[in-house]
Design a protein around this motif. Structure first.
Motif, PDB file in Angstrom:
ATOM      1  N   MET A   1       2.956   6.503   6.815  1.00  0.00           N
ATOM      2  CA  MET A   1       2.120   5.291   6.356  1.00  0.00           C
ATOM      3  C   MET A   1       0.713   5.943   6.174  1.00  0.00           C
ATOM      4  O   MET A   1      -0.143   6.170   6.953  1.00  0.00           O
ATOM      5  N   GLY A   2       0.351   5.527   4.976  1.00  0.00           N
ATOM      6  CA  GLY A   2      -1.248   5.362   4.613  1.00  0.00           C
ATOM      7  C   GLY A   2      -1.536   6.891   4.889  1.00  0.00           C
ATOM      8  O   GLY A   2      -1.157   7.865   4.444  1.00  0.00           O
TER       9      GLY A   2
ATOM     10  N   GLY B   1       0.863  -1.221  -0.015  1.00  0.00           N
ATOM     11  CA  GLY B   1       0.028  -0.105   0.171  1.00  0.00           C
ATOM     12  C   GLY B   1       0.948   1.422  -0.028  1.00  0.00           C
ATOM     13  O   GLY B   1       0.343   2.200  -0.298  1.00  0.00           O
ATOM     14  N   GLY B   2       1.962   1.095   0.201  1.00  0.00           N
ATOM     15  CA  GLY B   2       3.068   2.373   0.319  1.00  0.00           C
ATOM     16  C   GLY B   2       4.211   2.265  -0.385  1.00  0.00           C
ATOM     17  O   GLY B   2       4.868   3.196  -0.693  1.00  0.00           O
ATOM     18  N   TRP B   3       4.302   1.096  -1.018  1.00  0.00           N
ATOM     19  CA  TRP B   3       5.528   0.969  -2.068  1.00  0.00           C
ATOM     20  C   TRP B   3       5.076  -0.290  -2.928  1.00  0.00           C
ATOM     21  O   TRP B   3       4.313  -1.043  -2.576  1.00  0.00           O
ATOM     22  N   PRO B   4       5.696  -0.391  -4.261  1.00  0.00           N
ATOM     23  CA  PRO B   4       5.333  -1.304  -5.121  1.00  0.00           C
ATOM     24  C   PRO B   4       5.192  -2.730  -4.622  1.00  0.00           C
ATOM     25  O   PRO B   4       6.656  -2.861  -4.176  1.00  0.00           O
ATOM     26  N   VAL B   5       4.319  -3.514  -4.692  1.00  0.00           N
ATOM     27  CA  VAL B   5       4.605  -5.022  -4.516  1.00  0.00           C
ATOM     28  C   VAL B   5       3.906  -5.656  -5.817  1.00  0.00           C
ATOM     29  O   VAL B   5       2.743  -5.390  -5.928  1.00  0.00           O
TER      30      VAL B   5
ATOM     31  N   GLU C   1     -13.405  -1.287   3.646  1.00  0.00           N
ATOM     32  CA  GLU C   1     -13.477   0.178   3.222  1.00  0.00           C
ATOM     33  C   GLU C   1     -12.285   0.790   3.117  1.00  0.00           C
ATOM     34  O   GLU C   1     -11.695   1.643   2.137  1.00  0.00           O
ATOM     35  N   ALA C   2     -10.940   0.116   3.917  1.00  0.00           N
ATOM     36  CA  ALA C   2      -9.619   0.539   3.799  1.00  0.00           C
ATOM     37  C   ALA C   2      -9.181   0.220   2.109  1.00  0.00           C
ATOM     38  O   ALA C   2      -8.518   1.257   1.934  1.00  0.00           O
ATOM     39  N   LEU C   3      -9.548  -0.930   1.747  1.00  0.00           N
ATOM     40  CA  LEU C   3      -9.139  -1.403   0.512  1.00  0.00           C
ATOM     41  C   LEU C   3      -9.678  -0.352  -0.573  1.00  0.00           C
ATOM     42  O   LEU C   3      -9.108  -0.064  -1.596  1.00  0.00           O
ATOM     43  N   ARG C   4     -11.156   0.002  -0.342  1.00  0.00           N
ATOM     44  CA  ARG C   4     -11.906   0.653  -1.484  1.00  0.00           C
ATOM     45  C   ARG C   4     -11.057   2.000  -1.240  1.00  0.00           C
ATOM     46  O   ARG C   4     -10.831   2.527  -2.513  1.00  0.00           O
ATOM     47  N   LEU C   5     -10.705   2.724  -0.164  1.00  0.00           N
ATOM     48  CA  LEU C   5      -9.986   4.106  -0.271  1.00  0.00           C
ATOM     49  C   LEU C   5      -8.560   3.810  -1.122  1.00  0.00           C
ATOM     50  O   LEU C   5      -8.368   4.753  -1.861  1.00  0.00           O
TER      51      LEU C   5
ATOM     52  N   LYS D   1      -0.599  -0.736   8.831  1.00  0.00           N
ATOM     53  CA  LYS D   1       0.409   0.204   8.195  1.00  0.00           C
ATOM     54  C   LYS D   1       0.131   0.776   7.041  1.00  0.00           C
ATOM     55  O   LYS D   1      -0.554   1.865   7.189  1.00  0.00           O
ATOM     56  N   CYS D   2       0.569   0.803   5.889  1.00  0.00           N
ATOM     57  CA  CYS D   2       0.230   1.607   4.804  1.00  0.00           C
ATOM     58  C   CYS D   2      -1.404   1.241   4.173  1.00  0.00           C
ATOM     59  O   CYS D   2      -1.755   2.286   3.263  1.00  0.00           O
ATOM     60  N   LEU D   3      -1.959   0.527   4.651  1.00  0.00           N
ATOM     61  CA  LEU D   3      -3.270   0.368   4.435  1.00  0.00           C
ATOM     62  C   LEU D   3      -4.287   0.847   5.223  1.00  0.00           C
ATOM     63  O   LEU D   3      -5.386   1.130   4.951  1.00  0.00           O
ATOM     64  N   SER D   4      -3.591   1.655   6.122  1.00  0.00           N
ATOM     65  CA  SER D   4      -4.507   2.586   7.203  1.00  0.00           C
ATOM     66  C   SER D   4      -5.779   1.999   7.689  1.00  0.00           C
ATOM     67  O   SER D   4      -6.808   2.580   7.731  1.00  0.00           O
TER      68      SER D   4
END
Ligand code: PLP
Length: 357
Positions: A335-336, A164-168, A246-250, A184-187
């Motif tokens: 993060m996020g 969510g914060g760096w390419p994976v 909801e976090a993934l939707r954002l 973390k970066c998925l907030s």
């Protein structure tokens, strides 16, 4: 602004306060399908077996090891911080014979180190921490994945801090087993561990000679709940799944590329401000994480005093150094939802004032 949990968007918190459905309710089951579909996008994979394990990032780590390892299996683990060390412990508890490939804390694991360790060995797994939260270093893994596969091993990756914060890119990098965490970066609050398994890893997990030592984390049982059959396994943490949905939707509304760029831009803003203060980032140049900045504590400054002043006087939380980096760095998370220019500016203003005092 610590090493996680990060800030959580109000709509994610609102989602958690919705009425609790049953874990086999058709509405909840439809939501599970959407979570799986969104996780596939975030992990950049077509893997059918992609879902959130109930538990924090460490449950994701255990899940990955317990399902693949049988007693006596050989495993190679890159250790350049706390979480590589934890992987070793988990793998050994599964009965694996572990070879550690070590780098100094703050440095990355080089492909040449893995190549050297693979000489004359045919391990079952090569495992790496992508983003080492304890040091702020990002190990590039494409080359390491290739080396693992050439040696006939599966490639296992920890992306608790990177996702969510760096390419994976799970499919492009041919990662066989991957786990992350929600906080973390998925907030999203802590509590779920998104995982994904390649068909190759699934084949190993389903054709084992011995039972998976953990009933709770056995992918063969979990597949019946998260797959098409929807057989009860455990009572899923319903509200956490609302939050993750909801976090993934954002994340997807923002777009992965834009989200990565935002993390990079705010890291660069922080770095510029730190340079103006005469401070620097401790982790290996060229491999510094955008979302976790290991700031070197200047000579003569007591790191704990500064950290306490940030918290007490400015309500800003940053993390302390761990292990050999204890007392030597502050870990500043971007993060996020936390990765915002105004947070960087506020932090720098507060730090400048405290250091002056
Ligand atoms: N792996 C990494 C890289 C982490 O940063 C963490 C937590 O900070 C974990 C694993 C363990 O995750 P959790 O604390 O959610 O169990």
């Amino acid at each position: 602004m610590g090493p996680g949990p990060s800030d959580v968007a109000p709509s994610v918190l609102r989602a958690m306060s919705l009425p609790v459905l049953g874990h086999l309710d058709p509405l909840f089951v439809a939501m599970m399908d959407e979570i799986k579909a969104m996780l596939r996008v975030v992990f950049q994979t077509k893997n059918a077996m992609t879902f959130p394990v109930s538990g924090t990032g460490s449950a994701g780590m255990e899940f990955c090891f317990v399902n693949l390892i049988e007693p006596g299996d050989e495993v190679i683990v890159g250790v350049n911080g706390v979480f590589g060390g934890r992987m070793v412990d988990v793998a050994e508890r599964c009965g694996a014979k572990v070879t550690k490939v070590e780098s100094p804390w703050g440095k990355i694991i080089e492909p040449s180190q893995i190549a050297e360790a693979l000489k004359g060995r045919r391990p079952k797994i090569v495992a790496i921490v992508h983003a080492e939260t304890s040091t702020g270093a990002l190990t590039p893994v494409e080359e390491i994945s290739k080396l693992a596969h050439q040696a006939g091993a599966l490639f296992l990756l920890d992306t608790v801090t990177s996702l969510g914060g760096w390419p994976v890119r799970v499919d492009e990098w041919e990662v066989d087993e991957i786990y992350s965490g929600t906080q973390k970066c998925l907030s999203c609050p802590p509590g779920l561990a998104p995982v994904s398994l390649s068909d190759r890893a699934m084949a190993v997990a389903t054709n084992r000679k011995t039972k998976v030592q953990s009933w709770y984390l056995d992918v063969n049982l979990l597949a019946s709940y998260w797959g098409q059959e929807r057989v009860y396994h455990h009572t899923a943490p319903i509200s956490m799944n609302y939050a993750l949905h909801e976090a993934l939707r954002l994340v997807l509304i923002e777009g992965l590329e834009s989200r990565w760029k935002r993390h990079q831009a705010n890291h660069e803003l922080l770095k510029k401000g730190l340079t103006e203060l005469g401070l620097s980032i401790a982790s290996q140049p060229g491999h510094q994480l955008w979302q976790l900045n290991a700031v070197t504590v200047p000579e003569g400054v007591d790191e704990a005093t500064v950290r306490k002043a940030l918290l007490n006087d400015f309500s800003i939380e940053v993390g302390a150094g761990l292990g050999p980096l204890k007392g030597k760095i502050w870990r500043v998370g971007l993060m996020g939802e936390t990765s915002k220019p105004e947070h960087v500016e506020t932090f720098l203003r507060a730090l400048r004032g405290i250091l002056k005092k």
